[in-house]
Write a protein that holds these residues in place. Structure first.
Motif, PDB file in Angstrom:
ATOM      1  N   TRP A   1       0.827  -1.210   0.000  1.00 59.83           N
ATOM      2  CA  TRP A   1       0.000   0.000   0.000  1.00 59.83           C
ATOM      3  C   TRP A   1       0.858   1.256   0.000  1.00 59.83           C
ATOM      4  O   TRP A   1       0.469   2.283  -0.574  1.00 59.83           O
ATOM      5  CB  TRP A   1      -1.000  -0.039   1.151  1.00 59.83           C
TER       6      TRP A   1
ATOM      7  N   TYR B   1       0.320   4.102  -2.857  1.00 61.58           N
ATOM      8  CA  TYR B   1       0.033   5.527  -2.602  1.00 61.58           C
ATOM      9  C   TYR B   1       1.173   6.430  -3.044  1.00 61.58           C
ATOM     10  O   TYR B   1       0.943   7.582  -3.416  1.00 61.58           O
ATOM     11  CB  TYR B   1      -0.344   5.745  -1.131  1.00 61.58           C
TER      12      TYR B   1
ATOM     13  N   GLY C   1      -9.078   1.723   7.073  1.00 67.09           N
ATOM     14  CA  GLY C   1      -8.599   1.859   5.695  1.00 67.09           C
ATOM     15  C   GLY C   1      -9.060   3.172   5.103  1.00 67.09           C
ATOM     16  O   GLY C   1      -9.763   3.217   4.096  1.00 67.09           O
TER      17      GLY C   1
ATOM     18  N   ASP D   1      -5.019   3.716   8.673  1.00 72.89           N
ATOM     19  CA  ASP D   1      -4.556   3.096   7.421  1.00 72.89           C
ATOM     20  C   ASP D   1      -3.180   2.486   7.663  1.00 72.89           C
ATOM     21  O   ASP D   1      -2.470   2.893   8.595  1.00 72.89           O
ATOM     22  CB  ASP D   1      -4.500   4.111   6.274  1.00 72.89           C
ATOM     23  N   VAL D   2      -2.813   1.536   6.808  1.00 71.56           N
ATOM     24  CA  VAL D   2      -1.495   0.906   6.931  1.00 71.56           C
ATOM     25  C   VAL D   2      -0.415   1.750   6.242  1.00 71.56           C
ATOM     26  O   VAL D   2       0.769   1.582   6.518  1.00 71.56           O
ATOM     27  CB  VAL D   2      -1.534  -0.536   6.352  1.00 71.56           C
TER      28      VAL D   2
ATOM     29  N   HIS E   1      -1.878   1.706  11.438  1.00 72.96           N
ATOM     30  CA  HIS E   1      -1.965   0.328  11.947  1.00 72.96           C
ATOM     31  C   HIS E   1      -1.981  -0.615  10.759  1.00 72.96           C
ATOM     32  O   HIS E   1      -2.676  -0.335   9.769  1.00 72.96           O
ATOM     33  CB  HIS E   1      -3.278   0.077  12.702  1.00 72.96           C
ATOM     34  N   ASP E   2      -1.282  -1.728  10.887  1.00 73.87           N
ATOM     35  CA  ASP E   2      -1.586  -2.871  10.032  1.00 73.87           C
ATOM     36  C   ASP E   2      -2.697  -3.595  10.773  1.00 73.87           C
ATOM     37  O   ASP E   2      -2.470  -4.178  11.837  1.00 73.87           O
ATOM     38  CB  ASP E   2      -0.350  -3.763   9.852  1.00 73.87           C
ATOM     39  N   LEU E   3      -3.908  -3.505  10.251  1.00 74.57           N
ATOM     40  CA  LEU E   3      -5.083  -4.000  10.980  1.00 74.57           C
ATOM     41  C   LEU E   3      -5.037  -5.505  11.225  1.00 74.57           C
ATOM     42  O   LEU E   3      -5.778  -6.015  12.054  1.00 74.57           O
ATOM     43  CB  LEU E   3      -6.361  -3.618  10.228  1.00 74.57           C
TER      44      LEU E   3
ATOM     45  N   GLN F   1     -15.104   1.040   4.246  1.00 71.54           N
ATOM     46  CA  GLN F   1     -15.537   1.225   2.860  1.00 71.54           C
ATOM     47  C   GLN F   1     -14.440   0.701   1.944  1.00 71.54           C
ATOM     48  O   GLN F   1     -13.353   1.277   1.851  1.00 71.54           O
ATOM     49  CB  GLN F   1     -15.814   2.715   2.587  1.00 71.54           C
ATOM     50  N   PHE F   2     -14.712  -0.423   1.327  1.00 68.29           N
ATOM     51  CA  PHE F   2     -13.758  -1.048   0.396  1.00 68.29           C
ATOM     52  C   PHE F   2     -12.434  -1.380   1.086  1.00 68.29           C
ATOM     53  O   PHE F   2     -11.363  -1.159   0.537  1.00 68.29           O
ATOM     54  CB  PHE F   2     -13.555  -0.163  -0.855  1.00 68.29           C
TER      55      PHE F   2
HETATM   56  C1  LIG Z   1      -9.323  -0.144  -1.666  1.00 70.59           C
HETATM   57  S1  LIG Z   1      -8.628   1.014  -0.591  1.00 70.59           S
HETATM   58  C2  LIG Z   1     -10.065   1.900  -0.003  1.00 70.59           C
HETATM   59  C3  LIG Z   1      -9.729   3.250   0.565  1.00 70.59           C
HETATM   60  C4  LIG Z   1     -10.923   4.077   1.027  1.00 70.59           C
HETATM   61  N1  LIG Z   1     -11.621   3.480   2.150  1.00 70.59           N
HETATM   62  C5  LIG Z   1     -11.880   4.306  -0.112  1.00 70.59           C
HETATM   63  O1  LIG Z   1     -13.043   3.891  -0.043  1.00 70.59           O
HETATM   64  O2  LIG Z   1     -11.476   4.951  -1.105  1.00 70.59           O
HETATM   65  C6  LIG Z   1      -8.178  -0.001   0.793  1.00 70.59           C
HETATM   66  C7  LIG Z   1      -7.525   0.791   1.903  1.00 70.59           C
HETATM   67  O3  LIG Z   1      -7.263  -0.109   2.987  1.00 70.59           O
HETATM   68  C8  LIG Z   1      -5.944   0.093   3.451  1.00 70.59           C
HETATM   69  N2  LIG Z   1      -5.447  -1.200   3.954  1.00 70.59           N
HETATM   70  C9  LIG Z   1      -5.233  -2.331   3.237  1.00 70.59           C
HETATM   71  N3  LIG Z   1      -4.719  -3.297   4.016  1.00 70.59           N
HETATM   72  C10 LIG Z   1      -4.614  -2.762   5.265  1.00 70.59           C
HETATM   73  C11 LIG Z   1      -4.147  -3.258   6.511  1.00 70.59           C
HETATM   74  N4  LIG Z   1      -3.659  -4.499   6.629  1.00 70.59           N
HETATM   75  N5  LIG Z   1      -4.178  -2.437   7.591  1.00 70.59           N
HETATM   76  C12 LIG Z   1      -4.679  -1.163   7.484  1.00 70.59           C
HETATM   77  N6  LIG Z   1      -5.118  -0.642   6.317  1.00 70.59           N
HETATM   78  C13 LIG Z   1      -5.092  -1.425   5.229  1.00 70.59           C
HETATM   79  C14 LIG Z   1      -5.164   0.552   2.218  1.00 70.59           C
HETATM   80  O4  LIG Z   1      -3.974   1.245   2.524  1.00 70.59           O
HETATM   81  C15 LIG Z   1      -6.194   1.396   1.500  1.00 70.59           C
HETATM   82  O5  LIG Z   1      -6.140   2.739   1.892  1.00 70.59           O
END
Ligand SMILES: C[S@@+](CC[C@H](N)C(=O)[O-])C[C@H]1O[C@@H](n2cnc3c(N)ncnc32)[C@H](O)[C@@H]1O
Length: 209
Positions: free
Chosen positions: A13, A17, A48, A69-70, A96-98, A113-114
């Motif tokens: 990610w 970005y 996220g 966000d990660v 955070h890495d969730l 959201q997504f």
């Molecule tokens: C598809 S994007 C969606 C972003 C935003 N919510 C949107 O609707 O436009 C997925 C998001 O989840 C974050 N993400 C993915 N894996 C993650 C993790 N393990 N921990 C935290 N965030 C994570 C990514 O960095 C990214 O910003």
């Protein structure tokens, strides 16, 4: 797109970005707006948050937001977005890495959201942990892609779960949640290069009893 599913989520990610423009649509997710606009503002946890449009919208509606966000780059874009909109004091941004950690707290809204990733991501386990942090009367709002627009990185043969399948994958205690929506919603969307297309959003909206 050839992505190694074993890749570290932070690395994936961050690289995504770093290649992206900090520019945002300035609009919240359609589903977030639809399901939250009439709710009383409280404390929200956004999982996220990406470039922060949802967190900014929530803050403008009076919510106090913890946005996670990660990717530190995404969080930097999101923080700048909040500052441009004058709502930075209402939003705490946390990296955070969730799959490893979540912020502390009790929330009136958990929004994902997504929250989807082409690298391995135990999404349901993360959502179950976050759902346990929702206060009585609070909302769990989860939106996932229910179709594959031309700009999607999902493989062409992707089979999307039905809303009911997505709900049951969460393994929540269903006696403790009121279903507000477990459904598909269609909308017109714009891809990263300005492509237009109809997409399906699969939505789970549950209120904690
Ligand atoms: C598809 S994007 C969606 C972003 C935003 N919510 C949107 O609707 O436009 C997925 C998001 O989840 C974050 N993400 C993915 N894996 C993650 C993790 N393990 N921990 C935290 N965030 C994570 C990514 O960095 C990214 O910003």
């Amino acid at each position: 797109m050839n992505i190694d599913p074993k890749m570290d989520p932070r690395k994936f990610w961050q690289e995504t970005y770093e290649k992206a423009s900090p520019q945002t649509s300035g609009k919240p997710s359609a589903i977030l707006e639809r399901f939250v606009k009439d709710r009383t503002a409280g404390c929200a946890l956004e999982l996220g948050c990406g470039k922060g449009d949802d967190a900014v919208w929530l803050a403008k509606q009076g919510w106090t937001v913890t946005a996670v966000d990660v990717s530190e780059t995404a969080l930097g874009y999101a923080r700048a977005n909040a500052e441009r909109n004058g709502v930075e004091h209402q939003i705490t941004f946390e990296a955070h890495d969730l799959t490893k950690s979540l912020p502390d707290g009790v929330f009136d809204l958990v929004s994902a959201q997504f929250l989807q990733s082409p690298v391995e991501f135990p999404r349901e386990a993360v959502l179950n942990r976050a759902a346990a942090m929702i206060a009585k009367g609070g909302l769990l709002l989860v939106t996932t892609h229910g179709s594959r627009p031309s700009w999607s990185w999902a493989p062409e043969d992707t089979v999307f779960p039905t809303p009911q399948e997505a709900l049951y994958a969460l393994t929540l205690d269903h006696t403790r949640w009121r279903q507000i929506a477990v459904d598909n919603f269609e909308r017109m969307a714009t891809g990263p290069k300005g492509e237009k297309g109809s997409v399906i959003d699969t939505v789970i909206a549950l209120e904690r009893l």
